[in-house]
Write a protein that holds these residues in place. Sequence first.
Motif, PDB file in Angstrom:
ATOM      1  N   PRO A 247      -9.769  21.261  -8.297  1.00  0.00           N
ATOM      2  CA  PRO A 247      -9.697  19.991  -7.556  1.00  0.00           C
ATOM      3  C   PRO A 247      -8.764  18.972  -8.203  1.00  0.00           C
ATOM      4  O   PRO A 247      -7.956  18.346  -7.510  1.00  0.00           O
ATOM      5  N   ILE A 248      -8.870  18.795  -9.524  1.00  0.00           N
ATOM      6  CA  ILE A 248      -8.038  17.779 -10.185  1.00  0.00           C
ATOM      7  C   ILE A 248      -6.563  18.138 -10.059  1.00  0.00           C
ATOM      8  O   ILE A 248      -5.722  17.280  -9.755  1.00  0.00           O
ATOM      9  N   GLY A 249      -6.221  19.412 -10.307  1.00  0.00           N
ATOM     10  CA  GLY A 249      -4.826  19.823 -10.212  1.00  0.00           C
ATOM     11  C   GLY A 249      -4.268  19.695  -8.812  1.00  0.00           C
ATOM     12  O   GLY A 249      -3.158  19.192  -8.604  1.00  0.00           O
ATOM     13  N   LEU A 250      -5.035  20.127  -7.806  1.00  0.00           N
ATOM     14  CA  LEU A 250      -4.551  20.060  -6.422  1.00  0.00           C
ATOM     15  C   LEU A 250      -4.449  18.621  -5.939  1.00  0.00           C
ATOM     16  O   LEU A 250      -3.448  18.229  -5.311  1.00  0.00           O
ATOM     17  N   PHE A 251      -5.467  17.812  -6.233  1.00  0.00           N
ATOM     18  CA  PHE A 251      -5.437  16.416  -5.788  1.00  0.00           C
ATOM     19  C   PHE A 251      -4.323  15.637  -6.480  1.00  0.00           C
ATOM     20  O   PHE A 251      -3.684  14.774  -5.869  1.00  0.00           O
ATOM     21  N   SER A 252      -4.082  15.935  -7.762  1.00  0.00           N
ATOM     22  CA  SER A 252      -2.980  15.259  -8.449  1.00  0.00           C
ATOM     23  C   SER A 252      -1.635  15.657  -7.856  1.00  0.00           C
ATOM     24  O   SER A 252      -0.728  14.817  -7.726  1.00  0.00           O
ATOM     25  N   ALA A 253      -1.497  16.925  -7.452  1.00  0.00           N
ATOM     26  CA  ALA A 253      -0.255  17.363  -6.814  1.00  0.00           C
ATOM     27  C   ALA A 253      -0.067  16.672  -5.470  1.00  0.00           C
ATOM     28  O   ALA A 253       1.049  16.248  -5.128  1.00  0.00           O
ATOM     29  N   ILE A 254      -1.130  16.540  -4.697  1.00  0.00           N
ATOM     30  CA  ILE A 254      -1.045  15.839  -3.406  1.00  0.00           C
ATOM     31  C   ILE A 254      -0.650  14.380  -3.614  1.00  0.00           C
ATOM     32  O   ILE A 254       0.202  13.832  -2.899  1.00  0.00           O
ATOM     33  N   TYR A 255      -1.278  13.728  -4.601  1.00  0.00           N
ATOM     34  CA  TYR A 255      -0.960  12.318  -4.845  1.00  0.00           C
ATOM     35  C   TYR A 255       0.487  12.151  -5.282  1.00  0.00           C
ATOM     36  O   TYR A 255       1.209  11.274  -4.784  1.00  0.00           O
ATOM     37  N   LEU A 256       0.947  13.000  -6.213  1.00  0.00           N
ATOM     38  CA  LEU A 256       2.297  12.845  -6.740  1.00  0.00           C
ATOM     39  C   LEU A 256       3.363  13.134  -5.699  1.00  0.00           C
ATOM     40  O   LEU A 256       4.456  12.561  -5.750  1.00  0.00           O
ATOM     41  N   THR A 257       3.081  14.026  -4.751  1.00  0.00           N
ATOM     42  CA  THR A 257       4.088  14.388  -3.751  1.00  0.00           C
ATOM     43  C   THR A 257       4.033  13.512  -2.499  1.00  0.00           C
ATOM     44  O   THR A 257       5.053  13.332  -1.837  1.00  0.00           O
ATOM     45  N   GLN A 258       2.861  12.958  -2.164  1.00  0.00           N
ATOM     46  CA  GLN A 258       2.715  12.281  -0.885  1.00  0.00           C
ATOM     47  C   GLN A 258       2.421  10.784  -0.991  1.00  0.00           C
ATOM     48  O   GLN A 258       2.702  10.046  -0.060  1.00  0.00           O
ATOM     49  N   TYR A 259       1.850  10.348  -2.067  1.00  0.00           N
ATOM     50  CA  TYR A 259       1.438   8.953  -2.160  1.00  0.00           C
ATOM     51  C   TYR A 259       2.145   8.177  -3.269  1.00  0.00           C
ATOM     52  O   TYR A 259       2.385   6.976  -3.131  1.00  0.00           O
ATOM     53  N   ALA A 260       2.437   8.817  -4.387  1.00  0.00           N
ATOM     54  CA  ALA A 260       2.993   8.111  -5.536  1.00  0.00           C
ATOM     55  C   ALA A 260       4.447   7.721  -5.280  1.00  0.00           C
ATOM     56  O   ALA A 260       5.201   8.428  -4.602  1.00  0.00           O
ATOM     57  N   SER A 261       4.839   6.579  -5.833  1.00  0.00           N
ATOM     58  CA  SER A 261       6.237   6.163  -5.763  1.00  0.00           C
ATOM     59  C   SER A 261       7.068   7.024  -6.712  1.00  0.00           C
ATOM     60  O   SER A 261       6.534   7.708  -7.595  1.00  0.00           O
ATOM     61  N   SER A 262       8.368   6.986  -6.534  1.00  0.00           N
ATOM     62  CA  SER A 262       9.247   7.802  -7.384  1.00  0.00           C
ATOM     63  C   SER A 262       9.137   7.377  -8.847  1.00  0.00           C
ATOM     64  O   SER A 262       9.215   8.215  -9.752  1.00  0.00           O
ATOM     65  N   ARG A 263       8.898   6.101  -9.092  1.00  0.00           N
ATOM     66  CA  ARG A 263       8.772   5.614 -10.464  1.00  0.00           C
ATOM     67  C   ARG A 263       7.498   6.160 -11.113  1.00  0.00           C
ATOM     68  O   ARG A 263       7.523   6.631 -12.254  1.00  0.00           O
ATOM     69  N   VAL A 264       6.398   6.099 -10.350  1.00  0.00           N
ATOM     70  CA  VAL A 264       5.132   6.625 -10.877  1.00  0.00           C
ATOM     71  C   VAL A 264       5.238   8.125 -11.096  1.00  0.00           C
ATOM     72  O   VAL A 264       4.755   8.664 -12.095  1.00  0.00           O
ATOM     73  N   ARG A 265       5.880   8.829 -10.176  1.00  0.00           N
ATOM     74  CA  ARG A 265       6.007  10.286 -10.276  1.00  0.00           C
ATOM     75  C   ARG A 265       6.814  10.681 -11.519  1.00  0.00           C
ATOM     76  O   ARG A 265       6.472  11.634 -12.219  1.00  0.00           O
ATOM     77  N   LYS A 266       7.892   9.945 -11.805  1.00  0.00           N
ATOM     78  CA  LYS A 266       8.718  10.264 -12.961  1.00  0.00           C
ATOM     79  C   LYS A 266       7.956  10.117 -14.265  1.00  0.00           C
ATOM     80  O   LYS A 266       8.282  10.779 -15.263  1.00  0.00           O
ATOM     81  N   ILE A 267       6.951   9.242 -14.268  1.00  0.00           N
ATOM     82  CA  ILE A 267       6.164   9.039 -15.484  1.00  0.00           C
ATOM     83  C   ILE A 267       4.957   9.972 -15.525  1.00  0.00           C
ATOM     84  O   ILE A 267       4.665  10.611 -16.543  1.00  0.00           O
ATOM     85  N   ALA A 268       4.240  10.066 -14.394  1.00  0.00           N
ATOM     86  CA  ALA A 268       2.965  10.787 -14.366  1.00  0.00           C
ATOM     87  C   ALA A 268       3.146  12.295 -14.491  1.00  0.00           C
ATOM     88  O   ALA A 268       2.376  12.961 -15.193  1.00  0.00           O
ATOM     89  N   LYS A 269       4.160  12.848 -13.838  1.00  0.00           N
ATOM     90  CA  LYS A 269       4.313  14.310 -13.850  1.00  0.00           C
ATOM     91  C   LYS A 269       4.612  14.851 -15.244  1.00  0.00           C
ATOM     92  O   LYS A 269       3.960  15.802 -15.684  1.00  0.00           O
TER      93      LYS A 269
END
Length: 459
Positions: A247-269
């Motif tokens: 669940p954590i891995g899949l939900f984090s992937a959904i958030y990073l690809t569909q909801y997170a901004s490009s700035r957040v994605r560059k840091i969080a991933k």
Amino acid sequence: MTSAAIFLTLILLAIIAFATVRQRSLAAVSGDTSKLHSLPRHYGYYAAVCALIPGLAVFLVWVIFGKNIIEGLVISGLPDNLAAQYHEQATLILNRIRLAVENSGGNEKNPDILAAAQQFHALYLKGIWAAFALSVSFGLIGIFFATNKTSPDFRARNSFERVLTILLVLSSVIAIITTLGIVASLLFESLRFFQEISVVDFVFGLHWSPQTALRADQVAAAGAFGAVPLFAGTLLISLLAMMVAGPIGLFSAIYLTQYASSRVRKIAKPVLEVLAGVPTVVYGFFAALTVAPFFRDAGDFIGVEIASESALAAGFVMGIMIIPFVSSLSDDAITAVPNSLKDGSLALGATRSETIVSVLLPAALPGIVGAFLLAVSRAVGETMIVVMAAGMQPNLTANPFEAVTTVTVQIVALLTGDQEFDSAKTLSAFALGLALFVSTMALNIFALRIVRKYREAYD
């Protein structure tokens, strides 16, 4: 002279060959590359390959067979009294000779061993210098060959690509042969084990106690080799790990690809993927010193008995460890879904969450299944966390609060130390490995069937 020095010398020869032949090809046409069949760098690549491959082949022959040949020569020259002992204590005498070589005599008092060590050292020096001379000679011959082939009409690119194709084919063949060798070794040793222990007892036995006696007059002359507790522990810990990582891995992937901004994605991933680079022994310490005591104290607080070494602690920490596998691969699978599917769903009035659930996830299901499969394989093969957090006691239970062990932990325990390979105890490690291989292959086949089914529906 060392093996590393030979390798670096061959690399230097390849660089020299590249630069020399590349410049020669340009000089042959006075710098007008339009008159060359191939680009100048292709002539250089071909020369580098001609210099590197023959010398590297000689070097690999030395690395693989050199020490064995030298040991054979040393053993053949042992005095009669030591040669008689060698037939009974071959490994011990060889180890003493190697230790004397490494420590320049060290604490060795036997003059025959010291003489053999000196002979070994002398032969090794001669052998490595011979390997160096042959490797460099073959490399120079390769440079001479490539230089003579250099002409405006020479198809350097085609020849270089042909060499690369041969290397790729050889790599594939080596990979296949290695796989077949692993399977054959597991199967052969497992058959030896099953000649002593019944397959039914191994597959359906409920008690695992591989301790066997070395002599008939010792206690516990026959061990118990029921593998069910080991596979039950493996499945329990893997299930707990996937309940955390899935669940954590899949939900984090959904958030990073569909909801997170490009700035957040560059840091969080990247931060999330750092978890994949942490050594497993660090996770083991974290599980043993932090997570397991926390669960035990929490259980005492609510009146539930949780062992200091429990499947819950090992599964929880293992789940944290494999989150990046699920997240990163699921991220790639979701990102690979064509934007036209997403845009069409949104254009028809679906919300973002409805689009994710009804369009993106079904379309990305093959990749997500692959991510979960890789995570399961990683969980099944983990050893260090289980040793430090769940223990090594075989226990047939579905209670995550109790101590259990896994197949991989028992394989390590069975093959650790000086073990006699003629005993059922040691051979049982190969039987466990074969059973784990078969079960993992069955899981892969099942996952591939799912992937193919849904891929046909969404391609």
